[in-house]
Design an enzyme around this catalytic site. Structure first.
Site, PDB file in Angstrom:
ATOM      1  N   GLU A 148      17.385  96.417  57.628  1.00 50.17           N
ATOM      2  CA  GLU A 148      17.051  97.838  57.794  1.00 50.17           C
ATOM      3  C   GLU A 148      18.298  98.727  57.811  1.00 50.17           C
ATOM      4  O   GLU A 148      18.426  99.625  58.641  1.00 50.17           O
ATOM      5  CB  GLU A 148      16.263  98.051  59.084  1.00 50.17           C
ATOM      6  CG  GLU A 148      14.820  97.644  58.949  1.00 50.17           C
ATOM      7  CD  GLU A 148      13.958  98.246  60.035  1.00 50.17           C
ATOM      8  OE1 GLU A 148      12.830  98.627  59.729  1.00 50.17           O
ATOM      9  OE2 GLU A 148      14.428  98.329  61.181  1.00 50.17           O
ATOM     10  N   GLU A 185       7.499  94.037  57.792  1.00 55.44           N
ATOM     11  CA  GLU A 185       7.283  93.995  59.245  1.00 55.44           C
ATOM     12  C   GLU A 185       6.130  94.923  59.558  1.00 55.44           C
ATOM     13  O   GLU A 185       6.254  96.138  59.438  1.00 55.44           O
ATOM     14  CB  GLU A 185       8.522  94.445  60.028  1.00 55.44           C
ATOM     15  CG  GLU A 185       9.413  93.327  60.463  1.00 55.44           C
ATOM     16  CD  GLU A 185      10.452  93.805  61.470  1.00 55.44           C
ATOM     17  OE1 GLU A 185      10.211  94.824  62.140  1.00 55.44           O
ATOM     18  OE2 GLU A 185      11.491  93.157  61.586  1.00 55.44           O
TER      19      GLU A 185
END
Length: 621
Positions: A193, A269
């Protein structure tokens, strides 16, 4: 990061994306895969051995689950109909001190990945070096970021050198477990990320090169929030997106489509729950909006991964922390990583598990759902008294001396407590102040307590009076290092900066390191002890099982059962029990030791079948 109780869900999750909180996923690399690779991308599909493959994954972390329970948890993942395990690798768990690697016991990652393969699960590998994950420092070892001027997640050679060495060492352990080498690893993630942290694709490609140099020859991928994917995604790789229960999947993938027009899609996710900070409300998220997102993705043949399918426990010192950049407030994570997940902290299927399984049964053949293992037994332990005590001062060894206080990192200490001591050369009176206290300090003068300082409340000063020759003691208990956002690498622990009395700097400090890794030197007795102390007791069990130790009535500290560090206890909640896995208990006599920094009259414990939360409820919409 914002407080979930003071903002809307949508604003909350958007703020998390902007702050760079742990949320990553799974999926492969596109352009440079070998022509004969078993796992590839063609058009809008993942292909496994030439056939379209729909990734349905769940995330679990090996250090958060006792090794004896790994297979049970993997079987339960399979029983949900999932076909893939997603897992981080935790650098600081494997290299606590420079050059000293540990891949044994609960850190035997080859065994973890091989066991997944034995259970007919594929693997999505997330080696970092940065992983976030509500894990201490996002996976960075304390010794690595001992200098706040080092710039993590950048091309700073002081960062890239050690992080590249870690990836190389990791590759020696597990690169041979990629799918084209006979293992179960489909894809390996590059960074984590990054788009929520920075926007330097030169750095991202340098990390990719380090992953390749470490021996990972198979598919690579990146993960980001859809709103910031341009900042972190390497376009020539597969790029997944992460979002939560209250984000509409259709909207998230519409935003993703502005970045990438073709290729497979995946929610790498899917946050079906959330984590907790000390002193805040226990988080939970409802089932219906999660099922709505799942159904839409299944209808669209979009791959997915649950974060978490089972959270487990951040045992010992492993829990991390967040940092609210708006209020500049430190937010330490609790030891439970229950995460309101499909499987609870003890590995039991929850209503969320059953709801997802019911949905999946409409899409998947019956043979996708492996039978659930026999459930473990939850046991109760009658309340018992801890009758022996030992002073924390018994663990004080030879001090290190310096003019100004040193941080734990400067002392070469990965975690635990430090006692800072200054002998007053003259009588002193006034305000004692610190640059920063990380993270909780008890101050005494001449052996008499004068107050506490809690970083959560920005407390850095108190009034003292000391006679000539008196010892000014500052006992600092460290909590988790910040694991996301712009404070990563800047959260060195202990006393930070100069110590002053009024406007005068106090020079000359002794440092007593208390790592709490070895309690064998303690001598217990029946006498009452003032101040921080260890308390010891025993309890008997007649059958195997797990339990939750009820910590209500205790103050702040740590708990060991049969030598295993269960994690942190703190009366501020929301967690009031510590999970004791069945493999750590034995039929017969069991020993428990509690370190409590606070004095208290009642020193008893009991064991129950469930976690004890206070102020439970849903995160506000």
């Amino acid at each position: 990061m914002t407080n979930p109780q003071k903002t809307s869900r949508r604003e909350f999750l958007t703020a998390l994306t902007a702050a760079g909180i742990a949320t990553a996923g799974l999926v492969p690399a596109g352009a440079a895969m070998a022509a004969d690779a078993r796992f590839t991308i063609k058009g809008d599909d993942f292909l496994l051995d030439g056939q379209p493959f729909h990734i349905m994954a769940g995330e679990m972390h090996y250090p958060r689950i006792p090794r004896e329970l790994w297979r049970d948890r993997l079987k339960k993942l399979k029983s949900l109909g999932l076909n893939t395990l997603c897992t981080y690798m935790f650098w600081n768990a494997h290299e606590k001190r420079p050059g000293q690697y540990d891949f044994t016991g609960n850190l035997d990652i080859v065994a973890w990945i091989r066991m997944a393969q034995e259970e007919e699960l594929w693997v999505l590998l997330r080696p970092g070096p940065y992983v976030c994950g509500e894990w201490d420092s996002g996976g960075y070892p304390a010794w690595f970021l001992n200098d706040p001027t080092i710039k993590p997640r950048s091309l700073d050679p002081r960062y890239m050198g050690p992080s590249g060495e870690w990836l190389k060492r990791l590759g020696q352990e597990i690169a041979h477990l990629e799918i084209d080498k006979g293992g179960p690893i489909l894809m390996t993630q590059v960074e984590n990320e990054y788009g929520s942290y920075g926007n330097d694709l030169t750095y991202m490609r340098a990390v990719k090169d380090q992953v390749r140099a470490a021996g990972f020859a198979g598919a690579l991928y990146t993960v980001d929030g859809a709103a910031v994917i341009e900042n972190g995604a390497i376009p020539e790789l597969f790029n997944g997106i992460n979002f939560g229960t209250y984000d509409k999947a259709e909207k998230e993938f519409a935003r993703y489509g502005q970045f990438k027009k073709s290729g497979p899609r995946m929610c790498t996710e899917l946050w079906g729950g959330w984590f907790d900070h000390f002193g805040e409300m226990h988080s939970s998220m409802p089932i219906p909006p999660l099922i709505e997102s799942l159904k839409w993705m299944l209808d669209q043949k979009i791959s997915l991964s649950f974060y978490m399918v089972h959270g487990g426990t951040s045992f010992g010192f492993d829990a991390g922390a967040n940092f609210d950049k708006n209020t500049r407030t430190y937010q330490p994570d609790i030891s439970s990583y229950d995460y309101d997940a499909m499987l609870d902290e003890a590995g039991r299927p929850t209503p969320k598990f059953e709801a997802a399984k019911t949905l999946f049964q409409n899409y998947l053949p019956a043979d996708r759902f492996a039978p659930l293992p026999e459930p473990e037994k939850a046991i109760e332990i009658k309340r018992f008294r801890l009758t022996e005590s030992a002073s924390l001062s018994q663990l004080l060894g030879k001090p290190a001396s310096a003019a100004a206080p040193k941080t734990l990192e400067q002392l070469g200490q990965p975690h635990g407590l430090v006692l800072y001591r200054h002998k007053a050369a003259t009588a002193l009176s006034g305000q004692l102040s610190f640059g920063d206290v990380r993270d909780y300090a008890q101050v005494s003068v001449g052996g008499v307590p004068v107050g506490t300082l809690d970083r959560r409340y920005h407390e850095t000063a108190l009034e003292i009076a000391a006679q000539k020759g008196a010892a000014i003691d500052v006992l600092v208990d460290t909590m988790g290092r910040i694991n996301y956002g712009d404070q990563i690498g800047k959260d060195q622990k202990g006393l930070v900066g100069a110590v002053k009395l009024g406007d005068k700097t106090l020079s000359g400090w002794d440092h007593y390191s208390l790592t709490l890794e070895d309690l064998s030197g303690l001598t217990f007795g029946k006498t009452h002890i003032d101040g921080p102390a260890f308390y010891r007791g025993t309890f008997e069990i007649t059958e195997a099982g797990y339990t939750f130790l009820d910590m209500r009535g205790w103050g702040k500290g740590y708990v060991w059962v049969n030598g295993h560090n269960l994690g942190r206890h703190w009366s501020v909640g929301p967690q009031h029990a510590l999970f004791v896995p069945a493999p750590w208990l034995k039929v017969g006599t069991n020993e428990v030791i509690v370190l409590d920094l606070h004095e208290g009259a009642e020193r008893t414990l009991s064991g129950g079948k469930n976690q004890i939360w206070d102020r439970p409820g849903l995160v506000e919409v």
